[in-house]
Design an enzyme around this catalytic site. Structure first.
Site, PDB file in Angstrom:
ATOM      1  CE  LYS A  85      23.312  17.999  31.509  1.00 24.87           C
ATOM      2  NZ  LYS A  85      24.011  18.663  32.567  1.00 24.87           N
ATOM      3  N   GLY A 114      26.442  13.645  36.374  1.00 27.25           N
ATOM      4  CA  GLY A 114      27.823  14.142  36.289  1.00 27.25           C
ATOM      5  C   GLY A 114      28.813  13.013  36.446  1.00 27.25           C
ATOM      6  CB  ILE A 116      26.826   9.656  39.998  1.00 28.32           C
ATOM      7  CG1 ILE A 116      27.032  10.712  41.074  1.00 28.32           C
ATOM      8  CG2 ILE A 116      26.257   8.388  40.597  1.00 28.32           C
ATOM      9  CD1 ILE A 116      25.732  11.169  41.723  1.00 28.32           C
ATOM     10  N   GLY A 167      30.266  29.443  40.264  1.00 31.90           N
ATOM     11  CA  GLY A 167      30.218  28.769  38.964  1.00 31.90           C
ATOM     12  C   GLY A 167      29.259  27.604  38.912  1.00 31.90           C
ATOM     13  CD  GLU A 170      24.967  27.769  32.400  1.00 35.29           C
ATOM     14  OE1 GLU A 170      25.117  28.577  31.477  1.00 35.29           O
ATOM     15  OE2 GLU A 170      25.501  26.649  32.437  1.00 35.29           O
ATOM     16  CG  ASP A 181      20.281  20.054  34.631  1.00 35.62           C
ATOM     17  OD1 ASP A 181      21.043  20.015  33.644  1.00 35.62           O
ATOM     18  OD2 ASP A 181      20.508  19.426  35.684  1.00 35.62           O
ATOM     19  CE  LYS A 185      21.889  16.638  35.073  1.00 34.19           C
ATOM     20  NZ  LYS A 185      22.290  17.485  36.223  1.00 34.19           N
ATOM     21  N   GLY A 282      31.004  19.521  37.313  1.00 37.83           N
ATOM     22  CA  GLY A 282      32.396  19.884  37.516  1.00 37.83           C
ATOM     23  C   GLY A 282      33.279  19.208  36.497  1.00 37.83           C
TER      24      GLY A 282
END
Lengths: 376, 376
Positions: A85, A114, A116, A167, A170, A181, A185, A282
């Protein structure tokens, strides 16, 4: 189709595994910074110059060196599918330009939402109806943190630590918790919906770093649930877009989005609002979206952007009411626009007169530790 | 592309309006039982025999005469796009067979989920991952009734009357409130996901006709929300499918689906659950889905079913716990499988040992006025 994968980390290996199970896609080469597989190279030119490779998948992240790699591969006539992204939001015009010149497809479905299939559906929808707004819960990490704070009473640090342990976040969580982020997007969603890619600097962004249990206590008392929302409207002048926490009534769809799930929607002028939810990150969910982009290209439907997509000015003009928590000494600055209710830890302003979103962001930017949220 | 529209009611006129706004689709002929437009015919052969028409959209509903019309058009080499769930669920093999023989596309995205692009996404998803389950809130009318009963305390008759006044429910509401509409949509979802179309007679169905305020009072006390769910799993033997009310914990996504909104999901073996929500009916939402199917065909992506899709046996083998309300004299029959809690109006059984879904349906079928719901 013969493909190569750049970046054999979590998502790259997911794509590799899926492709191995399919008769129609063959991974003939992989690239990583260190060689640890037979078919792997550490020299990008091995991929660029291999005429057998028709399509390159990139799952490395970051802009450097991925932008150089992307342009090299595209200019070598290879279709390009990326989950990156940051790259696409920062270099969309350049990448699209190269793709057009070389008559190849550029797809980036996994870069927003992700797993979707949001961007592809949005592109299809804008072909059939006029899109008036896009948005949603586009960052799973912050949703996980907000959800645990609100359902289990954790404080911000505890919830962040838990997200890191799983996880989801970060070690340096800045790009998630500060909303960057989600902002990237949102740029992609605007580009797909309207052919207008706002610059990041024009999208006011405020994350969840300063949210406190006292805020959440207040939200609960007033029957609200907090979610980090990236949203944009089409305006006459262009695009109005911002990222900040929103407060929803308990029966809103957003409140049913728990843990690290993503929720993305668009509004068609005539067809109304359509929402999509699922794992926004994921290994496998993201990989399956990459694979869907590859399959779209294979069946000749590899388009995700209008031909004339351009970088566009944006603002954040929508007027909203906000919840604000500031320190005593900062009270004066906002007194003019808000009706204050004093609480034990700083001022909590439960009601404000509607304010332009960009003005609220600008005002709050310099108030250290202050927190604000748009009231839906 | 030059198209014809069969049935110029609400949805057909919506398709007409959309197409009028587009440069790429031209409606050259319409069909209805009475002529009221210039380009309209009342003779289906005017459309079948017009070589200019490449694609036919059908928005008439019912199986007779639409099945005959569909086969005539397909056998004349025209692509076929329909919003008619009853037709496709009852004649899927025959229609697909004709489409294959004539090398034309058969699309029916608007037949399940109204405006939600669910079936096309499901078809794409099954190309990239193994689908393990499909389902959702596939009928907006019953959701509207259940929602108003639960949020505003209306009884069933009041909520139904309101749904009828708003045009959500027909004068004879049977196909909605008895679950048949949801059952048909579920057949389509199974066909798309697995190439296996269960027969309607093999899918146990129970609707909302017998739900009472006393049930809802009990759901509220136990923190549950009722939704009518159509769902199916892929089993080793084939498909396990049923339609009945389910009770969800208040934080479930289903509880955030209000009014007549639809909610459809699928589960990928590796990618997890993806959900879609939006207007499941109505003129423009449904029309936009029809238009999207037409656009898919135009760009060469007009496939929604595997080539080898067949009618398949189904069962409803999943074991679940159920909420049951029966009359005193019916208590004995279910005493063996359930732990009873007596309440003022009949027996309400709050806990049962898990029972095969098909056995529960079979048992409850003959108990007049009884109501049951699966506990999620």
């Amino acid at each position: 189709m013969k493909i190569a994968i750049l970046g054999m980390g979590k998502i790259g290996s997911g794509v590799y595994e899926y492709a191995m199970d399919m008769d129609t896609i063959a991974v003939v080469r992989t690239f990583d910074i260190k060689k640890w597989m037979d078919d792997m190279t550490t020299d990008i030119d091995d991929i660029v110059n291999d005429p057998e490779i028709e399509l390159v998948v990139e799952t490395m992240g970051g802009v450097n060196p991925t932008k150089e790699y992307a342009l090299k591969c595209i200019n070598a006539g290879k279709h390009y599918v990326t989950a990156n992204k940051q790259l696409v939001s920062e270099a969309i015009e350049e990448l699209l330009d190269a793709a057009k010149k070389n008559n190849v497809c550029l797809m980036f479905g996994a870069a927003c939402g992700g797993g979707i299939p949001y961007l592809k559906n949005l592109y299809n929808a804008q072909n059939a109806d006029k899109i008036t707004a896009v948005g949603g819960i586009l960052n799973g990490t912050t949703n996980y943190i907000l959800d645990r704070m609100q359902t289990e009473g954790l404080d911000y640090e505890q919830a962040l630590t838990s997200a890191q342990a799983l996880g989801y976040a970060e070690k340096d969580p800045a790009s998630d918790v500060d909303g960057l982020d989600a902002q990237r997007k949102l740029i992609l969603a605007c580009a797909v919906a309207w052919g207008l890619a706002p610059k990041a600097e024009d999208i006011p962004v405020s994350g969840i770093r300063h949210i406190k249990p006292i805020d959440i206590k207040y939200f609960k008392e007033t029957g609200r649930v907090a979610r980090l929302i990236a949203s944009a409207d089409k305006t006459e002048a262009g695009v109005s877009a911002s990222v900040e926490v929103h407060l929803f009534r308990e029966d809103a769809s957003e409140c049913a989005i728990h843990k690290n799930v993503n929720f993305a929607w668009y509004e068609g002028q005539r067809s109304g609002r359509f929402s999509f939810s699922g794992q926004g990150a994921g290994k496998y969910p993201t990989a399956v979206n990459v694979i869907q982009d590859v399959l779209s290209i294979m069946k000749g439907d590899g388009r995700m952007l209008k031909e004339d997509t351009v970088i566009a000015k944006a603002s954040a003009e929508r007027e909203r009411c906000f919840y604000i928590r500031v320190k005593d000494h900062e009270f004066e600055a906002i007194e003019k626009i808000a009706k204050a209710v004093k609480r034990e830890d700083g001022y909590v302003l439960s009601e404000t007169i509607p304010v332009k979103t960009e003005e609220m962001h600008a005002m709050m930017k310099n108030m250290c530790g202050a927190f604000f949220a748009a009231i839906e």
